[in-house]
Design an enzyme around this catalytic site. Structure first.
Site, short mmCIF file in Angstrom:
data_model
loop_
_atom_site.label_atom_id
_atom_site.label_comp_id
_atom_site.label_asym_id
_atom_site.label_seq_id
_atom_site.Cartn_x
_atom_site.Cartn_y
_atom_site.Cartn_z
CG HIS A 1 -0.23 0.28 2.50
ND1 HIS A 1 0.51 -0.69 3.13
CD2 HIS A 1 -0.11 1.39 3.25
CE1 HIS A 1 1.05 -0.18 4.23
NE2 HIS A 1 0.69 1.08 4.33
C1 UD1 Z 1 -2.18 5.31 5.87
C2 UD1 Z 1 -0.90 5.82 6.53
C3 UD1 Z 1 0.20 4.76 6.38
C4 UD1 Z 1 -0.28 3.43 6.91
C5 UD1 Z 1 -1.55 3.04 6.20
C6 UD1 Z 1 -2.09 1.73 6.70
C7 UD1 Z 1 -0.42 8.22 6.46
C8 UD1 Z 1 0.38 9.27 5.82
N1 UD1 Z 1 -0.40 7.03 5.87
O1 UD1 Z 1 -1.94 5.18 4.48
O2 UD1 Z 1 1.31 5.17 7.12
O3 UD1 Z 1 0.73 2.47 6.69
O4 UD1 Z 1 -2.53 4.06 6.44
O5 UD1 Z 1 -3.25 1.35 6.02
O6 UD1 Z 1 -1.01 8.46 7.48
N2 UD1 Z 1 -9.36 4.65 1.95
C9 UD1 Z 1 -10.55 3.97 2.05
N3 UD1 Z 1 -10.99 3.62 3.28
C10 UD1 Z 1 -10.33 3.94 4.41
C11 UD1 Z 1 -9.12 4.66 4.30
C12 UD1 Z 1 -8.65 4.99 3.07
O7 UD1 Z 1 -11.19 3.66 1.06
O8 UD1 Z 1 -10.79 3.61 5.51
C13 UD1 Z 1 -8.84 5.00 0.61
C14 UD1 Z 1 -9.15 6.41 0.21
O9 UD1 Z 1 -9.38 6.44 -1.16
C15 UD1 Z 1 -7.84 7.13 0.50
C16 UD1 Z 1 -6.80 6.05 0.25
O10 UD1 Z 1 -7.45 4.83 0.61
O11 UD1 Z 1 -7.68 8.26 -0.28
C17 UD1 Z 1 -5.55 6.23 1.05
O12 UD1 Z 1 -5.86 6.39 2.42
P1 UD1 Z 1 -4.95 7.30 3.40
O13 UD1 Z 1 -5.47 7.21 4.80
O14 UD1 Z 1 -4.76 8.63 2.82
O15 UD1 Z 1 -3.54 6.62 3.33
P2 UD1 Z 1 -3.12 5.10 3.43
O16 UD1 Z 1 -2.55 4.72 2.13
O17 UD1 Z 1 -4.25 4.27 3.98
#
Ligand code: UD1
Length: 359
Positions: free
Chosen positions: A207
């Site tokens: 991820h």
């Molecule tokens: C975040 C953390 C990362 C951690 C990871 C674990 C930061 C900078 N990054 O990254 O350190 O290793 O979580 O999972 O804090 N989304 C969903 N559902 C959710 C959450 C996210 O669909 O519950 C999708 C959204 O489209 C979002 C994308 O995933 O834009 C990325 O989510 P985000 O929380 O921005 O970063 P992660 O890649 O999850």
């Protein structure tokens, strides 16, 4: 009696907060804990299932920030968290790990003069292109109590000029959760559902933006996984960020078993029976170390070097040929019979964290 707000923001936070919260509830004469969920991760798959599996109550406060760019997400957490501090007036705020919620809440506390404890302090990849590295460095710079999982982290903090008296080596609280749930995870049917035989499959998680946000890198990694899947079943629970990129770039995944993101117990049941794990996760490098499962980390660096020095972790980067070769090597070997566990990864870190807060 110490009033402590525990910040839970994203998936890798929940299994670190749960044992600390449980320990504080056991020591009810000494602690009054409250869980603040920022909402960085949300929904059943990324949040709800973890609260259920870890037997955590619903958060006392939910900030509901959701997904957004780094600046917007971090700012929203700050804006929503500040009034909670005015209302609750805690003695301590405890943040864990390195996600955007971690730095956002720490920064609000620092400006208000509220004491911050950082669990998992001092880890450094020395790669400032990782958003987590920025979060780690800045959170440590404003924290009052830096609770470390391994002694290399203590050395990193001292090297950055953080005084010794703020640093306490308490061990790895995520391993408290692992030890508590390993037996319970046997109630999961995930291996049966996916028709897997223990020790005869590989598990993948991916991820990191550096691995999944670029089409060429992601398709290179997927090509290597499709090759590995010719020799051994490959199961890949897909993070929402990665799922979106696989769709956007129309990446092929033939032969690899993709699943939705799994809950804590299902995922533990899955990786604990694997012959091999391939990942870019931080936590999984540590969990495989404790279980003696070979782990190939698809990154050029790690903030968790002890998993390489003592554990089963090997850094292989993202070059498809290198991944295939490393996987073939690992699959040809037997599981190591002597498992080396890093110091204080003993299931008792939550107790030490509570003791340090009281001190
Ligand atoms: C975040 C953390 C990362 C951690 C990871 C674990 C930061 C900078 N990054 O990254 O350190 O290793 O979580 O999972 O804090 N989304 C969903 N559902 C959710 C959450 C996210 O669909 O519950 C999708 C959204 O489209 C979002 C994308 O995933 O834009 C990325 O989510 P985000 O929380 O921005 O970063 P992660 O890649 O999850």
């Amino acid at each position: 009696m110490l009033k402590v707000l525990l910040i839970a923001g994203a998936r890798p936070n929940f299994m670190k907060v749960a044992p600390i919260y449980a320990e504080m509830r056991r020591r009810e004469d000494e602690f009054s804990p409250m869980i603040v969920h920022t909402g960085q991760h949300y929904g059943a798959a990324m949040s709800g299932a973890f609260f259920e599996d870890l037997k955590m109550p619903r958060a006392d406060v939910h900030l509901g920030v959701g997904s957004a760019s780094h600046a917007v997400q971090t700012a929203r957490v700050m804006i929503e968290f500040e009034p909670v501090l005015f209302e609750q007036k805690p003695d301590w705020v405890l943040v864990v790990g390195d996600v955007n919620s971690t730095i956002a809440c720490a920064l609000v506390c620092a400006k208000l003069g509220i004491k911050i404890a950082h669990v998992e302090a001092g880890l450094r990849s020395r790669d400032r292109r990782m958003p987590e590295e920025i979060n780690r460095v800045l959170t440590d710079a404003v924290s009052d109590l830096l609770l470390t999982t391994s002694q290399d982290a203590d050395a990193n903090l001292l090297g950055e000029g953080i005084p010794q008296e703020k640093i306490r080596f308490v061990g790895n609280v995520m391993i408290d959760s692992l030890r508590e749930h390993l037996e319970l995870s046997k109630s999961s049917h995930i291996r049966e559902d996916l028709e897997l035989t223990e020790g005869e499959y590989a598990v993948v998680t991916l991820h990191r933006p550096s691995n999944v946000d670029d089409g060429a890198t992601l398709s290179g990694i997927m090509n290597s996984l499709m090759e590995i899947a010719k020799d051994v079943r490959v199961v890949f629970p897909v993070h929402p960020r990665t799922r979106a990129k696989i769709n956007d770039f129309e990446i092929e995944t033939d032969g690899v078993t993709l699943t939705e993101p799994l809950g804590y117990l299902d995922f533990m049941r899955l990786y604990s029976g694997a012959k091999l794990v391939l990942t870019d996760s931080g936590g999984l490098q540590e969990e495989t170390t404790v279980l003696g499962i070979p782990c190939l980390t698809l990154r050029e660096n790690t903030e968790r070097p002890i998993t390489i020095e003592m554990g089963t972790n090997i850094l292989v980067g993202t070059d498809p040929t290198r991944i295939k070769e490393a996987a073939a090597n690992a699959l040809a070997k037997r599981k190591p019979s002597d498992i080396k566990i890093p110091p204080l990864w003993d299931g008792k870190a939550a107790g030490r964290i509570c003791d340090e807060l009281l001190r």
